[in-house]
Design an enzyme around this catalytic site. Structure first.
Site: not given
Ligand code: SAM
Length: 349
Positions: A182, A254, A270, A299
């Site tokens: 990513s 969160d 992200d 997304k």
């Molecule tokens: C696509 S991944 C991110 C990858 C990251 N940008 C990287 O470069 O490694 C999406 C992340 O969003 C987190 N996520 C999803 N909903 C979330 C929330 N409500 N609060 C915090 N994190 C969240 C997930 O746990 C996941 O680790």
């Protein structure tokens, strides 16, 4: 044949066509864009003058187009024995800075790339014989785009107002020390949204970043490795090596609830969530003054992707207008984006 030739991600021809038609409509022209055979490219037919005008639209305004070219010709039924002749005849004998032979970034386009490489010196020779000047410092770039070995679109671009990469695909190195792929998305976003001067000003040591949805840390790495201080918000695990080597604080919370103790320079996001929720969150951070600038990923849903992009853009615009916050907002479907678009939002001085 006149109009624009636009390169896009395979599968996003409809969105690219809708975007192109909407810009044409702003000029008072009702025209229908068509996806080219094999996908990954769209042709927008336009009268000559309108084509010139739309080709001059600042390149950063294109969201779904990776490249925007002014069509100057089209040749079909190229004979296997002499493909150079008909192409050279169709190119206006002017001065061009460069010649690029390209094909779409799709399954259909991939096998054409070795052909383009092999064919380039022969075409170059034929063009020079036809008094076409190549290597002129001020001329436009000449593109020859193949949809198959018999069909070529001829087009030009102004190097200062077009993607600087063949096929509109950035050639960026994957940093092996980054914890996830990513990281390439953010690397490309930085390249696309910030010029050299902005990068020096806004990505300097000591600035503060909040990364929402940070795990395992590919985006965090882009900032931390430049010396910025990152608060990584995610309930998931962060990469151990990244945490040990750089100034990163992991907050297990969160991302929709987290608020910074004091305003930060950047909030990046992200999180995999409904795009409208992300758009509202980003607008709120800027409106409340919690961050100065943001890069965020939306997304897109399976259906009505263009409508959803427009809806998210309008949500951000409405919130910031109501809050009377001056801002700059841009979107791009990056090469490293899949069913996504990436946004850049900044609070203007
Ligand atoms: C696509 S991944 C991110 C990858 C990251 N940008 C990287 O470069 O490694 C999406 C992340 O969003 C987190 N996520 C999803 N909903 C979330 C929330 N409500 N609060 C915090 N994190 C969240 C997930 O746990 C996941 O680790």
């Amino acid at each position: 044949m006149s109009g624009l030739l636009l390169y896009c991600r395979g599968g996003f021809e409809t969105e690219c066509a809708r975007e192109a038609e909407s810009y044409a409509f702003e000029l008072g022209i009702d025209t229908e864009a068509e996806a080219l055979p094999g996908g990954g490219a769209v042709f927008l037919p336009l009268p000559e003058e309108a084509a010139d005008e739309l080709a001059a639209l600042p390149f950063f305004r294109w969201v779904f187009a990776r490249q925007c070219l002014r069509v100057i010709g089209h040749v079909g039924n190229l004979p296997e024995r002499d493909r150079t002749g008909p192409i050279a005849l169709a190119v206006p004998p002017a001065a061009y800075c460069e010649l690029w032979l390209e094909a779409a970034d799709t399954e259909a386009g991939k096998p054409l790339l070795p052909f383009c490489r092999k064919f380039a010196p022969y075409l170059e020779k034929a063009l020079i014989e036809r008094k076409v000047k190549l290597g002129s410092p001020r001329g436009p770039r000449l593109h020859v785009f193949f949809t198959d070995k018999q069909t070529a679109w001829l087009a030009t671009s102004e190097p200062g107002n077009a993607s600087p990469w063949p096929q509109g695909i950035p050639r960026l190195r994957f940093p092996h020390e980054a914890p996830s792929r990513s990281t390439m998305k953010l690397a490309e976003a930085i390249h696309v949204f910030l010029d050299q001067q902005d990068q020096q000003r806004y990505l300097k040591q000591g600035l503060r970043v909040v990364d929402l949805g940070a795990a395992p840390g590919g985006w965090t790495w882009q900032f931390a490795s430049r010396g910025l201080k990152v608060t990584a918000v995610d309930n998931g695990r962060m990469d151990k090596k990244l945490m040990a080597e750089y100034d990163v604080t992991h907050v297990q919370d969160d991302g929709f609830r987290y608020r910074p103790v004091k305003p930060v320079d950047w909030m990046v996001c992200d999180m995999v969530e409904q795009p409208a929720r992300i758009a509202q969150l980003v607008a709120k951070w800027l409106a409340e003054g919690w961050c100065r600038r943001s890069i965020f990923n939306l997304k897109l849903p399976m259906k009505k992707r263009y409508e959803e992009y427009l809806r998210c853009k309008a949500l951000i615009q409405d919130t910031l207008r109501k809050a009377k916050v001056p801002y700059r907002l841009r979107f791009k479907q990056l090469y490293h984006d899949r069913e996504e678009v990436t946004g850049y939002l900044e609070r203007r001085e």
